[in-house]
Design an enzyme around this catalytic site. Sequence first.
Site, PDB file in Angstrom:
ATOM      1  N   LYS A  20       0.997  -1.286  -0.102  1.00  0.00           N
ATOM      2  CA  LYS A  20      -0.095   0.030  -0.085  1.00  0.00           C
ATOM      3  C   LYS A  20       0.847   1.228   0.124  1.00  0.00           C
ATOM      4  CE  LYS A  20      -2.036  -1.143   3.676  1.00  0.00           C
ATOM      5  NZ  LYS A  20      -1.454  -2.528   4.025  1.00  0.00           N
ATOM      6  N   ARG A  95     -10.380   0.055   8.202  1.00  0.00           N
ATOM      7  CA  ARG A  95      -9.908  -1.249   8.694  1.00  0.00           C
ATOM      8  C   ARG A  95     -10.896  -2.136   9.231  1.00  0.00           C
ATOM      9  NH1 ARG A  95      -3.949  -0.489   8.262  1.00  0.00           N
ATOM     10  NH2 ARG A  95      -2.723  -2.255   8.845  1.00  0.00           N
ATOM     11  N   ARG A 129      12.199  -5.025   5.177  1.00  0.00           N
ATOM     12  CA  ARG A 129      11.571  -3.699   4.879  1.00  0.00           C
ATOM     13  C   ARG A 129      12.385  -2.880   5.925  1.00  0.00           C
ATOM     14  NH1 ARG A 129       5.408  -1.698   5.548  1.00  0.00           N
ATOM     15  NH2 ARG A 129       5.689  -3.040   7.643  1.00  0.00           N
ATOM     16  N   ARG A 162      10.559  -1.378  11.688  1.00  0.00           N
ATOM     17  CA  ARG A 162       9.347  -1.104  12.445  1.00  0.00           C
ATOM     18  C   ARG A 162       9.345  -2.161  13.387  1.00  0.00           C
ATOM     19  NH1 ARG A 162       4.444   0.281   8.412  1.00  0.00           N
ATOM     20  NH2 ARG A 162       3.422  -1.304   9.996  1.00  0.00           N
ATOM     21  N   ARG A 173      -0.602  -9.749  12.657  1.00  0.00           N
ATOM     22  CA  ARG A 173      -0.960  -8.869  11.903  1.00  0.00           C
ATOM     23  C   ARG A 173      -1.966  -9.456  10.749  1.00  0.00           C
ATOM     24  NH1 ARG A 173       4.048  -5.631  10.177  1.00  0.00           N
ATOM     25  NH2 ARG A 173       2.765  -4.429   9.037  1.00  0.00           N
TER      26      ARG A 173
HETATM   27  P1  G5P Z   1      -0.045   0.173   8.781  1.00  0.00           P
HETATM   28  O1  G5P Z   1       1.302   1.336   8.918  1.00  0.00           O
HETATM   29  O2  G5P Z   1      -1.180   0.694   8.016  1.00  0.00           O
HETATM   30  P2  G5P Z   1       0.000  -2.244   7.507  1.00  0.00           P
HETATM   31  O3  G5P Z   1       0.410  -3.416   8.363  1.00  0.00           O
HETATM   32  O4  G5P Z   1      -1.309  -2.168   6.974  1.00  0.00           O
HETATM   33  O5  G5P Z   1       0.530  -1.276   8.448  1.00  0.00           O
HETATM   34  P3  G5P Z   1       2.184  -2.018   5.887  1.00  0.00           P
HETATM   35  O6  G5P Z   1       3.031  -2.856   6.923  1.00  0.00           O
HETATM   36  O7  G5P Z   1       2.378  -0.581   6.141  1.00  0.00           O
HETATM   37  O8  G5P Z   1       0.822  -2.343   6.197  1.00  0.00           O
HETATM   38  P4  G5P Z   1       2.116  -1.906   3.029  1.00  0.00           P
HETATM   39  O9  G5P Z   1       2.147  -0.203   3.235  1.00  0.00           O
HETATM   40  O10 G5P Z   1       0.912  -2.345   2.514  1.00  0.00           O
HETATM   41  O11 G5P Z   1       2.474  -2.462   4.350  1.00  0.00           O
HETATM   42  O12 G5P Z   1       3.489  -2.173   2.303  1.00  0.00           O
HETATM   43  P5  G5P Z   1       4.852  -1.531   1.998  1.00  0.00           P
HETATM   44  O13 G5P Z   1       5.452  -0.754   3.117  1.00  0.00           O
HETATM   45  O14 G5P Z   1       4.516  -0.717   0.720  1.00  0.00           O
HETATM   46  O15 G5P Z   1       5.703  -2.602   1.404  1.00  0.00           O
HETATM   47  C1  G5P Z   1       6.097  -3.781   2.139  1.00  0.00           C
HETATM   48  C2  G5P Z   1       7.734  -4.083   2.184  1.00  0.00           C
HETATM   49  O16 G5P Z   1       7.623  -4.815   0.827  1.00  0.00           O
HETATM   50  C3  G5P Z   1       8.228  -3.067   1.831  1.00  0.00           C
HETATM   51  O17 G5P Z   1       9.761  -3.025   2.339  1.00  0.00           O
HETATM   52  C4  G5P Z   1       8.489  -2.642   0.239  1.00  0.00           C
HETATM   53  O18 G5P Z   1       9.586  -2.054  -0.074  1.00  0.00           O
HETATM   54  C5  G5P Z   1       8.246  -4.119  -0.033  1.00  0.00           C
HETATM   55  N1  G5P Z   1       7.920  -4.378  -1.542  1.00  0.00           N
HETATM   56  C6  G5P Z   1       6.926  -3.628  -2.088  1.00  0.00           C
HETATM   57  N2  G5P Z   1       6.678  -4.273  -3.180  1.00  0.00           N
HETATM   58  C7  G5P Z   1       7.573  -5.396  -3.429  1.00  0.00           C
HETATM   59  C8  G5P Z   1       7.726  -6.466  -4.473  1.00  0.00           C
HETATM   60  O19 G5P Z   1       7.126  -5.985  -5.436  1.00  0.00           O
HETATM   61  N3  G5P Z   1       8.758  -7.131  -4.075  1.00  0.00           N
HETATM   62  C9  G5P Z   1       9.692  -7.258  -3.059  1.00  0.00           C
HETATM   63  N4  G5P Z   1      10.393  -7.946  -3.078  1.00  0.00           N
HETATM   64  N5  G5P Z   1       9.256  -6.184  -1.975  1.00  0.00           N
HETATM   65  C10 G5P Z   1       8.284  -5.318  -2.207  1.00  0.00           C
HETATM   66  O20 G5P Z   1      -0.786  -0.343  10.240  1.00  0.00           O
HETATM   67  C11 G5P Z   1       0.245  -0.458  11.271  1.00  0.00           C
HETATM   68  C12 G5P Z   1      -0.552  -0.717  12.448  1.00  0.00           C
HETATM   69  O21 G5P Z   1      -1.383   0.482  13.038  1.00  0.00           O
HETATM   70  C13 G5P Z   1      -2.363   0.268  13.456  1.00  0.00           C
HETATM   71  C14 G5P Z   1      -2.407  -1.244  13.565  1.00  0.00           C
HETATM   72  O22 G5P Z   1      -2.302  -1.613  14.672  1.00  0.00           O
HETATM   73  C15 G5P Z   1      -1.596  -1.696  12.494  1.00  0.00           C
HETATM   74  O23 G5P Z   1      -1.055  -3.030  12.558  1.00  0.00           O
HETATM   75  N6  G5P Z   1      -3.556   0.953  12.348  1.00  0.00           N
HETATM   76  C16 G5P Z   1      -4.876   0.821  12.660  1.00  0.00           C
HETATM   77  N7  G5P Z   1      -5.538   0.138  13.760  1.00  0.00           N
HETATM   78  C17 G5P Z   1      -6.941   0.342  13.575  1.00  0.00           C
HETATM   79  N8  G5P Z   1      -7.475   0.763  12.557  1.00  0.00           N
HETATM   80  C18 G5P Z   1      -7.040   1.566  11.596  1.00  0.00           C
HETATM   81  N9  G5P Z   1      -7.544   2.074  10.276  1.00  0.00           N
HETATM   82  C19 G5P Z   1      -5.400   1.314  11.745  1.00  0.00           C
HETATM   83  N10 G5P Z   1      -4.389   1.842  10.825  1.00  0.00           N
HETATM   84  C20 G5P Z   1      -3.166   1.440  11.269  1.00  0.00           C
HETATM   85 MG    MG Z   2       2.152   1.035   4.853  1.00  0.00          MG
END
Ligand code: G5P
Ligand code: MG
Length: 226
Positions: A20, A95, A129, A162, A173
Site C-alpha cells: 500500500k 480497516r 523492510r 518497524r 497482523r
Molecule cells: P499500517 O502502517 O497501515 P500495514 O500492516 O497495513 O501497516 P504496512 O506494513 O505498512 O501495512 P504496506 O504499506 O501495505 O504495509 O506495504 P509497503 O510498506 O509498501 O511494502 C512492504 C515491504 O515490501 C516494503 O519493504 C516494500 O519495499 C516491499 N515491497 C513492495 N513491493 C514489493 C515487491 O514487488 N517485491 C518485493 N520483494 N518487495 C516489495 O498499520 C500499522 C498498525 O497500525 C494500526 C494497526 O495496529 C496496524 O497493525 N492501524 C490501525 N488500527 C486500527 N484501524 C486502522 N485503520 C489502523 N491503521 C493502522
Molecule cells: Mg504502509
Amino acid sequence: LTLLRKAIHAIIMGPPGSGKGTVSARIIRDFDMQHLSSGDMLRAEIAEQSTYGTKAKQFIEDGKLVPDALVVELVLSQIQKIPTSTSWLLDGFPRTIEQAETLSTKEKIDCVINLDVPFETIRERLSGRWTHLSSGRVYNDGFNPPKIPGVDDLTGEPLVQRDDDKPETVQKRLETYQLQTAPLLDFYREKGLLHSYSGTKTDEIWPKVKEFLSTTIMPHVNRSRL
Ligand code: G5P
Ligand code: MG
C-alpha cells in the site's frame, strides 16, 4: 491548461505488507492526490508521545488494531484539513466495518483499490523492510534498497525496522487482517467500488492501478514514468 475536475476520494486496501505504501508513493508521484496513511499518522503520534500515541502503542506492538474511536478521530481530523478541491488517497483506513460505516457517513468514496498479495510473499518482504519514520518512505533489501544502506535517500536520516515487523507480530497482523479487515472487501464490492489487483510483484500490479486511475484522474504532465 485548465481542466474542470472533481476531487477524487480513493482508498487503498490490502493485507499488511501488500505494498500500500509503495503503490501510494507512485500514485502521488503521478497524480495530484494527497496521501493519508493511518499507520504513518499513528507512528507519528507515538514518536511525539501524544495522548493518541500513548494509547495506540501497545495495540500496534501486539499486531492488533487500535480501537476504532481513536483511529476514526485521528483520520477524520486529517481529512478535514484537506481543501475540498484536493483529491485524497486513504491508506490503511478503514480497516473494520465500523470504521467504513462511520467514514461513509462523513465522506463520499469514489473507488477502492485492493492489493491482493499472498501471505507467503508478505512474510518474506516484511523481514527486509526499512522505513523512514517521519516521511513513511519504505525500502526493501532486495526490491528497492536505499542508495546508502540504512539511510533515507531524500533526507539522509537513518532508516529503522518497524517494531511490528518481527515475524511473530507479522503473523498476528495477518490474522487480524483476515478476521477484521477482509470483510470490508465485500462491503465495498457490494457498493460497486472495489477494484482488486492480484499478484506477487508491485511492478506487475502498479501498471494496472495506474491505468485504472488514469481513467479517473489527470496524471501530472511529464512525470508519469517508472
Ligand atoms: P499500517 O502502517 O497501515 P500495514 O500492516 O497495513 O501497516 P504496512 O506494513 O505498512 O501495512 P504496506 O504499506 O501495505 O504495509 O506495504 P509497503 O510498506 O509498501 O511494502 C512492504 C515491504 O515490501 C516494503 O519493504 C516494500 O519495499 C516491499 N515491497 C513492495 N513491493 C514489493 C515487491 O514487488 N517485491 C518485493 N520483494 N518487495 C516489495 O498499520 C500499522 C498498525 O497500525 C494500526 C494497526 O495496529 C496496524 O497493525 N492501524 C490501525 N488500527 C486500527 N484501524 C486502522 N485503520 C489502523 N491503521 C493502522
Ligand atoms: Mg504502509
